[in-house]
Motif scaffolding. Structure first.
Motif, PDB file in Angstrom:
ATOM      1  N   ASP A  21       0.857  -1.179   0.000  1.00  0.00           N
ATOM      2  CA  ASP A  21       0.000   0.000   0.000  1.00  0.00           C
ATOM      3  C   ASP A  21       0.894   1.230   0.000  1.00  0.00           C
ATOM      4  OD1 ASP A  21      -1.809   2.002   0.320  1.00  0.00           O
ATOM      5  OD2 ASP A  21      -2.718   1.230   2.155  1.00  0.00           O
ATOM      6  N   SER A  22       1.014   1.867  -1.163  1.00  0.00           N
ATOM      7  CA  SER A  22       1.874   3.043  -1.301  1.00  0.00           C
ATOM      8  C   SER A  22       1.155   4.329  -0.942  1.00  0.00           C
ATOM      9  CB  SER A  22       2.371   3.145  -2.746  1.00  0.00           C
ATOM     10  OG  SER A  22       1.289   3.418  -3.621  1.00  0.00           O
ATOM     11  N   GLY A  23      -0.158   4.231  -0.780  1.00  0.00           N
ATOM     12  CA  GLY A  23      -0.957   5.420  -0.551  1.00  0.00           C
ATOM     13  C   GLY A  23      -1.639   5.920  -1.808  1.00  0.00           C
ATOM     14  N   LEU A  24      -1.151   5.493  -2.979  1.00  0.00           N
ATOM     15  CA  LEU A  24      -1.804   5.868  -4.229  1.00  0.00           C
ATOM     16  C   LEU A  24      -3.070   5.045  -4.413  1.00  0.00           C
ATOM     17  CD1 LEU A  24       1.205   6.022  -6.737  1.00  0.00           C
ATOM     18  CD2 LEU A  24       0.023   7.945  -5.659  1.00  0.00           C
ATOM     19  N   GLU A  25      -4.076   5.644  -5.023  1.00  0.00           N
ATOM     20  CA  GLU A  25      -5.277   4.902  -5.331  1.00  0.00           C
ATOM     21  C   GLU A  25      -5.976   5.519  -6.537  1.00  0.00           C
ATOM     22  OE1 GLU A  25      -8.433   5.111  -2.429  1.00  0.00           O
ATOM     23  OE2 GLU A  25      -7.511   6.890  -1.516  1.00  0.00           O
ATOM     24  N   GLY A  26      -6.815   4.718  -7.187  1.00  0.00           N
ATOM     25  CA  GLY A  26      -7.556   5.181  -8.355  1.00  0.00           C
ATOM     26  C   GLY A  26      -7.587   4.106  -9.426  1.00  0.00           C
ATOM     27  N   GLU A  27      -8.308   4.377 -10.510  1.00  0.00           N
ATOM     28  CA  GLU A  27      -8.409   3.442 -11.619  1.00  0.00           C
ATOM     29  C   GLU A  27      -7.785   4.065 -12.863  1.00  0.00           C
ATOM     30  OE1 GLU A  27     -11.828   0.566 -13.239  1.00  0.00           O
ATOM     31  OE2 GLU A  27     -12.209   2.671 -13.731  1.00  0.00           O
ATOM     32  N   ILE A  28      -6.962   3.258 -13.575  1.00  0.00           N
ATOM     33  CA  ILE A  28      -6.339   3.670 -14.827  1.00  0.00           C
ATOM     34  C   ILE A  28      -6.788   2.670 -15.890  1.00  0.00           C
ATOM     35  CG2 ILE A  28      -4.177   4.125 -16.046  1.00  0.00           C
ATOM     36  CD1 ILE A  28      -2.863   4.440 -13.239  1.00  0.00           C
ATOM     37  N   ARG A  29      -7.561   3.115 -16.859  1.00  0.00           N
ATOM     38  CA  ARG A  29      -8.097   2.215 -17.882  1.00  0.00           C
ATOM     39  C   ARG A  29      -7.153   2.136 -19.072  1.00  0.00           C
ATOM     40  NH1 ARG A  29     -12.297   5.288 -16.198  1.00  0.00           N
ATOM     41  NH2 ARG A  29     -12.267   6.584 -18.101  1.00  0.00           N
ATOM     42  N   MET A  30      -6.785   0.913 -19.451  1.00  0.00           N
ATOM     43  CA  MET A  30      -5.870   0.677 -20.566  1.00  0.00           C
ATOM     44  C   MET A  30      -6.512  -0.273 -21.564  1.00  0.00           C
ATOM     45  SD  MET A  30      -1.994  -0.968 -20.469  1.00  0.00           S
ATOM     46  CE  MET A  30      -1.087   0.573 -20.248  1.00  0.00           C
ATOM     47  N   ASP A  31      -6.387   0.046 -22.843  1.00  0.00           N
ATOM     48  CA  ASP A  31      -6.925  -0.790 -23.922  1.00  0.00           C
ATOM     49  C   ASP A  31      -5.941  -0.735 -25.084  1.00  0.00           C
ATOM     50  OD1 ASP A  31      -8.571  -2.371 -25.489  1.00  0.00           O
ATOM     51  OD2 ASP A  31     -10.330  -1.088 -25.307  1.00  0.00           O
ATOM     52  N   GLY A  32      -6.311  -1.384 -26.191  1.00  0.00           N
ATOM     53  CA  GLY A  32      -5.503  -1.281 -27.400  1.00  0.00           C
ATOM     54  C   GLY A  32      -5.068  -2.614 -27.961  1.00  0.00           C
ATOM     55  N   SER A  33      -3.862  -2.633 -28.465  1.00  0.00           N
ATOM     56  CA  SER A  33      -3.341  -3.737 -29.260  1.00  0.00           C
ATOM     57  C   SER A  33      -3.369  -5.079 -28.530  1.00  0.00           C
ATOM     58  CB  SER A  33      -1.895  -3.424 -29.664  1.00  0.00           C
ATOM     59  OG  SER A  33      -1.251  -4.544 -30.191  1.00  0.00           O
ATOM     60  N   ASN A  34      -3.865  -6.111 -29.232  1.00  0.00           N
ATOM     61  CA  ASN A  34      -3.731  -7.470 -28.707  1.00  0.00           C
ATOM     62  C   ASN A  34      -2.271  -7.881 -28.638  1.00  0.00           C
ATOM     63  OD1 ASN A  34      -6.420  -8.837 -28.257  1.00  0.00           O
ATOM     64  ND2 ASN A  34      -6.758  -7.984 -30.293  1.00  0.00           N
ATOM     65  N   TRP A  57       1.160  -4.436  -7.838  1.00  0.00           N
ATOM     66  CA  TRP A  57       1.700  -5.145  -6.676  1.00  0.00           C
ATOM     67  C   TRP A  57       2.344  -4.157  -5.697  1.00  0.00           C
ATOM     68  CZ3 TRP A  57       1.099  -9.799  -4.671  1.00  0.00           C
ATOM     69  CH2 TRP A  57       1.966 -10.211  -3.668  1.00  0.00           C
ATOM     70  N   ARG A  58       2.942  -3.121  -6.248  1.00  0.00           N
ATOM     71  CA  ARG A  58       3.629  -2.132  -5.430  1.00  0.00           C
ATOM     72  C   ARG A  58       2.711  -0.972  -5.041  1.00  0.00           C
ATOM     73  NH1 ARG A  58       6.397  -4.993  -8.632  1.00  0.00           N
ATOM     74  NH2 ARG A  58       8.520  -5.672  -8.153  1.00  0.00           N
ATOM     75  N   ASN A  59       1.522  -0.948  -5.638  1.00  0.00           N
ATOM     76  CA  ASN A  59       0.550   0.117  -5.358  1.00  0.00           C
ATOM     77  C   ASN A  59      -0.844  -0.530  -5.376  1.00  0.00           C
ATOM     78  OD1 ASN A  59       2.363   2.782  -5.869  1.00  0.00           O
ATOM     79  ND2 ASN A  59       2.801   1.265  -7.457  1.00  0.00           N
ATOM     80  N   ASN A  60      -1.131  -1.299  -4.315  1.00  0.00           N
ATOM     81  CA  ASN A  60      -2.251  -2.231  -4.402  1.00  0.00           C
ATOM     82  C   ASN A  60      -3.636  -1.607  -4.256  1.00  0.00           C
ATOM     83  OD1 ASN A  60      -2.404  -1.750  -1.670  1.00  0.00           O
ATOM     84  ND2 ASN A  60      -2.016  -3.858  -1.028  1.00  0.00           N
ATOM     85  N   ARG A  61      -3.692  -0.277  -4.165  1.00  0.00           N
ATOM     86  CA  ARG A  61      -5.003   0.373  -4.206  1.00  0.00           C
ATOM     87  C   ARG A  61      -5.256   1.058  -5.552  1.00  0.00           C
ATOM     88  NH1 ARG A  61      -6.334   4.096   0.670  1.00  0.00           N
ATOM     89  NH2 ARG A  61      -4.099   4.564   0.754  1.00  0.00           N
ATOM     90  N   VAL A  62      -4.340   0.843  -6.512  1.00  0.00           N
ATOM     91  CA  VAL A  62      -4.542   1.315  -7.878  1.00  0.00           C
ATOM     92  C   VAL A  62      -5.057   0.149  -8.708  1.00  0.00           C
ATOM     93  CG1 VAL A  62      -3.466   2.295  -9.940  1.00  0.00           C
ATOM     94  CG2 VAL A  62      -2.702   3.035  -7.663  1.00  0.00           C
ATOM     95  N   ILE A  63      -6.111   0.381  -9.444  1.00  0.00           N
ATOM     96  CA  ILE A  63      -6.728  -0.654 -10.281  1.00  0.00           C
ATOM     97  C   ILE A  63      -6.464  -0.315 -11.747  1.00  0.00           C
ATOM     98  CG2 ILE A  63      -8.898  -1.748 -10.966  1.00  0.00           C
ATOM     99  CD1 ILE A  63      -9.984  -0.989  -8.175  1.00  0.00           C
ATOM    100  N   ILE A  64      -5.931  -1.279 -12.497  1.00  0.00           N
ATOM    101  CA  ILE A  64      -5.641  -1.048 -13.916  1.00  0.00           C
ATOM    102  C   ILE A  64      -6.236  -2.188 -14.736  1.00  0.00           C
ATOM    103  CG2 ILE A  64      -3.876  -0.504 -15.643  1.00  0.00           C
ATOM    104  CD1 ILE A  64      -1.973   0.199 -13.377  1.00  0.00           C
ATOM    105  N   PRO A  65      -7.484  -2.074 -15.173  1.00  0.00           N
ATOM    106  CA  PRO A  65      -8.027  -3.072 -16.098  1.00  0.00           C
ATOM    107  C   PRO A  65      -7.342  -2.928 -17.451  1.00  0.00           C
ATOM    108  CG  PRO A  65      -9.762  -1.663 -15.159  1.00  0.00           C
ATOM    109  CD  PRO A  65      -8.459  -1.024 -14.860  1.00  0.00           C
TER     110      PRO A  65
END
Length: 344
Positions: free
Chosen positions: A39-52, A67-75
């Motif tokens: 838990d680094s203190g960072l949090e939020g969602e970052i949406r990533m899409d694009g190339s297979n 893993w190093r910022n476990n309150r950040v969600i990156i689908p």
């Protein structure tokens, strides 16, 4: 406006095979599965899409960052480079994986929606030309011969049409379909224009289908990502490419050194610059170009005395190739300039 930007037998392919064999939905859920970590203190969602194609690389970088910022969600999704840019330029995502630079019509869409961006080189890929293993006559093709075979309106029908001494047997061709960034790159580099290709080849969105087609007949020829060859070495024959300086095969050494031309291509990650106003997005973008830590020193990926960043490490981890250190520095500086401008 936006900025444009050895061998698979070394053990780097297995991770990519796992990722390529996993459905996009599974990769999309990576973030939600990371319930441990720091838990680094960072949090939020970052949406990533694009190339297979670039999805495995983006997924691994995202996984390590989470893993190093476990309150950040990156689908992480893999809708394809073109479809991903549509979402990116409509403001639906914050980051975009791309197997080619953004096209003019995509730039126009971003402009019309007020989306500024930066495109950074984050990995290298080599496109391989491969034949059936029973092919005992062709070990190397020149770029000119590849063009003769693949260009629109080609009159090459048999192997003997390429070289007189080769079999008078019809070439059965397999390659990527027009929706693919791999198709765009191959046709532009070999035939001079994106989309310039003969119409009578077997096109597929799935390189595994191409592999099965090539291994199914003695007189076949195909193209696809080099990683797919190294996953199927027993079923395919790798054809060297001569760009005027001799025959060269794609592997870690020739791709990372730039020797394998013209079928070494950069892979990209794009970021919306307005998203840099968010601390977690800045941290994620910078993470690509930070040095790996002690948990990522796999012997088959990191060579003795070598220092890699996360983007280089992830590229090798999934069966692609690391960008040169000079490009790492250039991309890092471009990123910092964009962050400074966005947060001024």
């Amino acid at each position: 406006m936006g900025n444009e930007p050895k061998s698979g037998s070394d053990g780097t392919i297995s991770r990519r095979r796992v990722l390529l064999g996993t459905a996009s939905a599974g990769l999309m859920g990576l973030a939600g599965c990371l319930v441990r970590g720091e838990d680094s203190g960072l949090e939020g969602e970052i949406r990533m899409d694009g190339s297979n194609t670039v999805l495995p690389h983006g997924a691994v970088v995202s996984e390590e960052f989470q893993w190093r910022n476990n309150r950040v969600i990156i689908p992480v999704r893999g809708s394809g480079t073109g479809a991903g840019f549509q979402r990116f330029c409509n403001g639906d995502t914050h980051a975009q994986n791309a197997s080619r630079p953004i096209l003019e019509d995509e730039q126009t869409l971003c402009e019309s929606n007020g989306i500024d961006y930066i495109g950074l080189e984050t990995a290298l890929d080599g496109l391989a030309v491969f034949a059936n293993p029973d092919n005992d006559w062709c070990d190397c093709l020149t770029v000119e011969e590849l063009q003769q075979i693949w260009e629109s309106g080609s009159d090459v029908e048999t192997w003997s049409d390429v070289r007189d001494e080769w079999p008078d047997e019809e070439i059965d061709l397999y390659g990527r379909d027009p929706a693919s960034g791999t198709f765009d790159y191959f046709t532009e580099e070999i035939n001079g224009d994106i989309g310039n290709i003969r119409s009578d080849y077997s096109a597929s969105a799935d390189t595994n289908v191409i592999v099965r087609g090539v291994r199914g007949g003695q007189y076949t020829l195909g193209f696809g990502g080099a990683g797919y060859y190294y996953e199927n070495e027993d079923d395919l024959k790798l054809i060297a490419v001569d760009n005027g300086d001799g025959c060269v095969k794609p592997d870690r050494e020739t791709i990372e050194s730039g020797e394998y031309q013209p079928l070494t291509r950069p892979l990209y990650t794009y970021f919306r610059t307005d998203a840099f106003e968010r601390e977690e997005v800045r941290a994620f973008a910078r993470f690509y170009f930070e040095e790996i830590d002690g948990e990522a020193t796999d012997a088959d990926i990191v060579e003795s005395g070598e220092t890699l960043t996360w983007t280089e490490w992830a590229a090798r981890r999934v069966g692609y190739y690391a960008i040169p250190s000079e490009q790492v520095e250039d991309s890092r500086q471009e990123l910092e300039d964009a962050i400074d401008e966005a947060t001024a």
